[in-house]
Design an enzyme around this catalytic site. Structure first.
Site, PDB file in Angstrom:
ATOM      1  N   GLY A  55       8.058 -45.884  26.211  1.00 43.36           N
ATOM      2  CA  GLY A  55       8.251 -46.458  24.901  1.00 43.36           C
ATOM      3  C   GLY A  55       9.219 -47.844  24.571  1.00 43.36           C
ATOM      4  O   GLY A  55       9.088 -48.690  23.715  1.00 43.36           O
ATOM      5  N   TRP A  57       9.012 -50.733  26.213  1.00 45.19           N
ATOM      6  CA  TRP A  57       8.448 -52.131  25.731  1.00 45.19           C
ATOM      7  C   TRP A  57       7.746 -52.138  24.447  1.00 45.19           C
ATOM      8  O   TRP A  57       7.752 -53.192  23.874  1.00 45.19           O
ATOM      9  CB  TRP A  57       7.201 -52.510  27.090  1.00 45.19           C
ATOM     10  CG  TRP A  57       7.684 -52.970  28.296  1.00 45.19           C
ATOM     11  CD1 TRP A  57       8.815 -52.659  28.758  1.00 45.19           C
ATOM     12  CD2 TRP A  57       6.998 -53.905  29.188  1.00 45.19           C
ATOM     13  NE1 TRP A  57       9.017 -53.484  30.186  1.00 45.19           N
ATOM     14  CE2 TRP A  57       7.717 -54.267  30.050  1.00 45.19           C
ATOM     15  CE3 TRP A  57       5.687 -54.591  28.972  1.00 45.19           C
ATOM     16  CZ2 TRP A  57       7.504 -54.881  31.223  1.00 45.19           C
ATOM     17  CZ3 TRP A  57       5.129 -55.381  29.780  1.00 45.19           C
ATOM     18  CH2 TRP A  57       6.263 -55.454  31.135  1.00 45.19           C
ATOM     19  N   ASP A  75      -1.042 -45.059  26.888  1.00 41.36           N
ATOM     20  CA  ASP A  75      -0.605 -44.386  28.182  1.00 41.36           C
ATOM     21  C   ASP A  75      -1.197 -43.076  28.442  1.00 41.36           C
ATOM     22  O   ASP A  75      -1.607 -42.405  27.626  1.00 41.36           O
ATOM     23  CB  ASP A  75       0.975 -43.970  28.328  1.00 41.36           C
ATOM     24  CG  ASP A  75       1.529 -44.081  29.389  1.00 41.36           C
ATOM     25  OD1 ASP A  75       2.313 -45.026  29.769  1.00 41.36           O
ATOM     26  OD2 ASP A  75       1.382 -43.108  30.233  1.00 41.36           O
ATOM     27  N   ASP A  91      -6.716 -43.134  29.130  1.00 45.35           N
ATOM     28  CA  ASP A  91      -6.579 -43.900  30.271  1.00 45.35           C
ATOM     29  C   ASP A  91      -7.406 -45.058  30.111  1.00 45.35           C
ATOM     30  O   ASP A  91      -8.393 -45.151  29.674  1.00 45.35           O
ATOM     31  CB  ASP A  91      -7.337 -43.042  31.345  1.00 45.35           C
ATOM     32  CG  ASP A  91      -7.586 -43.498  32.897  1.00 45.35           C
ATOM     33  OD1 ASP A  91      -7.269 -44.865  33.070  1.00 45.35           O
ATOM     34  OD2 ASP A  91      -7.725 -42.741  33.726  1.00 45.35           O
ATOM     35  N   ASP A 116       2.992 -52.811  31.925  1.00 47.01           N
ATOM     36  CA  ASP A 116       4.186 -52.491  33.019  1.00 47.01           C
ATOM     37  C   ASP A 116       3.565 -51.387  33.742  1.00 47.01           C
ATOM     38  O   ASP A 116       4.356 -50.369  34.159  1.00 47.01           O
ATOM     39  CB  ASP A 116       5.473 -52.153  32.147  1.00 47.01           C
ATOM     40  CG  ASP A 116       6.632 -51.966  32.986  1.00 47.01           C
ATOM     41  OD1 ASP A 116       6.676 -52.494  34.131  1.00 47.01           O
ATOM     42  OD2 ASP A 116       7.705 -51.104  32.751  1.00 47.01           O
ATOM     43  N   LYS A 156       2.355 -56.268  35.503  1.00 44.66           N
ATOM     44  CA  LYS A 156       3.357 -55.899  36.804  1.00 44.66           C
ATOM     45  C   LYS A 156       2.682 -56.181  38.017  1.00 44.66           C
ATOM     46  O   LYS A 156       1.452 -55.605  38.266  1.00 44.66           O
ATOM     47  CB  LYS A 156       4.167 -54.718  36.695  1.00 44.66           C
ATOM     48  CG  LYS A 156       5.150 -54.132  37.839  1.00 44.66           C
ATOM     49  CD  LYS A 156       6.110 -53.372  37.589  1.00 44.66           C
ATOM     50  CE  LYS A 156       5.474 -52.161  37.207  1.00 44.66           C
ATOM     51  NZ  LYS A 156       6.385 -51.151  36.595  1.00 44.66           N
TER      52      LYS A 156
HETATM   53  C1  LIG Z   1       6.755 -47.798  34.488  1.00 42.17           C
HETATM   54  S1  LIG Z   1       5.912 -46.999  33.336  1.00 42.17           S
HETATM   55  C2  LIG Z   1       6.143 -47.907  31.825  1.00 42.17           C
HETATM   56  C3  LIG Z   1       7.578 -48.107  31.263  1.00 42.17           C
HETATM   57  C4  LIG Z   1       7.413 -48.702  29.825  1.00 42.17           C
HETATM   58  N1  LIG Z   1       7.022 -50.168  30.053  1.00 42.17           N
HETATM   59  C5  LIG Z   1       8.800 -48.522  29.174  1.00 42.17           C
HETATM   60  O1  LIG Z   1       9.479 -49.511  29.237  1.00 42.17           O
HETATM   61  O2  LIG Z   1       8.756 -47.491  28.360  1.00 42.17           O
HETATM   62  C6  LIG Z   1       4.147 -46.964  33.724  1.00 42.17           C
HETATM   63  C7  LIG Z   1       3.300 -46.065  33.102  1.00 42.17           C
HETATM   64  O3  LIG Z   1       1.921 -46.615  33.566  1.00 42.17           O
HETATM   65  C8  LIG Z   1       1.037 -45.460  33.063  1.00 42.17           C
HETATM   66  N2  LIG Z   1      -0.305 -45.390  33.445  1.00 42.17           N
HETATM   67  C9  LIG Z   1      -0.607 -45.394  34.914  1.00 42.17           C
HETATM   68  N3  LIG Z   1      -1.884 -45.305  34.865  1.00 42.17           N
HETATM   69  C10 LIG Z   1      -2.436 -45.456  33.969  1.00 42.17           C
HETATM   70  C11 LIG Z   1      -3.756 -45.568  33.298  1.00 42.17           C
HETATM   71  N4  LIG Z   1      -4.905 -45.455  34.165  1.00 42.17           N
HETATM   72  N5  LIG Z   1      -4.018 -45.655  31.991  1.00 42.17           N
HETATM   73  C12 LIG Z   1      -2.827 -45.593  31.011  1.00 42.17           C
HETATM   74  N6  LIG Z   1      -1.568 -45.690  31.577  1.00 42.17           N
HETATM   75  C13 LIG Z   1      -1.366 -45.552  32.823  1.00 42.17           C
HETATM   76  C14 LIG Z   1       2.187 -44.162  33.563  1.00 42.17           C
HETATM   77  O4  LIG Z   1       1.597 -42.906  32.954  1.00 42.17           O
HETATM   78  C15 LIG Z   1       3.330 -44.691  33.362  1.00 42.17           C
HETATM   79  O5  LIG Z   1       3.861 -44.277  32.080  1.00 42.17           O
END
Ligand SMILES: C[S@@+](CC[C@H](N)C(=O)[O-])C[C@H]1O[C@@H](n2cnc3c(N)ncnc32)[C@H](O)[C@@H]1O
Length: 249
Positions: A55, A57, A75, A91, A116, A156
């Site tokens: 959370g 961002w 997420d 998803d 991200d 990203k």
């Molecule tokens: C690096 S984290 C994000 C951190 C966030 N920007 C923060 O500052 O709190 C990346 C996130 O992408 C999510 N993610 C990966 N594949 C996904 C998908 N198909 N749909 C939704 N979220 C996804 C992961 O569950 C993970 O929590």
């Protein structure tokens, strides 16, 4: 988790700063730096954060969009509530998630999609980079369902094979596309962000009628990499998962 990992991370100045300011992640400072440089989020904007857990961002987006703004985070994982934001567990590749985003938006139109997004890292760079490329491309396609002309998109990317295909797909859809590495990213990291501003009313010629995923597939084929979509060996839902160099066949 190794002692080394723990020590490295304790030394991480950005993490300490983020924590002291009440942000959930060091990554929050990456979005803050993107915002300082490009002013992606304006007061009153409706913002979607794809891959928002835990959370950080979302916290920054709420601050930047202000009280008149609307922030939606999505997420796969549950995210603790953030004041001023709506959180969806889902998803981004699934139609149901898109429907729920639309329901949350109601009459409003999104101005900005930030992401991200990151896969569960395996530690094998090629695999992680390929899945990351695929996820970012998927988010670009999903973002195109929401962002009106003039809107912005941030995602990203990890440097590596196929990235130029994604950059081209973005340039075909936005008038201003730049790569930017915030100093809050680790210095040794190959992670960078694609900052896309001013969505075009129509994609440029070559991209018309094609999704970003199709364009990246085509790019990978041109590089001599075969992408097989239909196969019994499918191990994940994501689309570029079976990638083989031609000479290996
Ligand atoms: C690096 S984290 C994000 C951190 C966030 N920007 C923060 O500052 O709190 C990346 C996130 O992408 C999510 N993610 C990966 N594949 C996904 C998908 N198909 N749909 C939704 N979220 C996804 C992961 O569950 C993970 O929590």
């Amino acid at each position: 988790m190794s002692k080394r990992w723990y020590q490295d991370n304790r030394r991480d100045a950005w993490r300490r700063i983020a924590r002291s300011k009440g942000y959930r992640t060091r990554s929050a400072y990456k979005l803050k730096q993107i915002q300082e440089r490009f002013g992606i989020i304006r007061r009153g904007d409706a913002v979607l954060d794809v891959g928002c857990h835990p959370g950080g961002w979302v916290q920054v987006a709420v601050e930047e969009a202000g009280e008149e703004g609307l922030v939606i985070g999505v997420d796969l994982l549950a995210t603790s509530p953030v004041d001023g934001a709506s959180i969806i567990i889902g998803d981004i590749s699934e139609e149901d998630t898109i429907t729920r985003i639309n329901q949350t938006l109601g009459e409003r139109e999104l101005n900005v999609v930030v992401s991200d997004i990151s896969p569960n890292l395996t530690g094998r760079y090629d695999t992680d980079q390929t899945i990351s490329l695929e996820l970012s491309t998927l988010v670009l396609d999903a973002a195109m369902e929401f962002i009106p002309p003039g809107g912005s998109f941030v995602t990203k990317i990890f440097q590596g094979t196929g990235i130029e295909g994604l950059v081209t797909a973005a340039r075909d859809r936005f008038s201003n596309v730049q790569r930017y590495s915030p100093t809050a990213s680790r210095s040794a990291s190959s992670e960078t962000y694609l900052i896309c501003q001013n969505r075009l009313p129509q994609p440029k010629g070559g991209a018309r009628g094609k999704s970003a995923s199709e364009q990246v597939h085509n790019h990978l084929s041109e590089l001599g990499i075969v992408v097989e979509e239909e196969s019994d060996e499918v191990e994940s839902k994501v689309g570029f998962h079976l990638i083989k160099k031609r000479e290996e066949e």
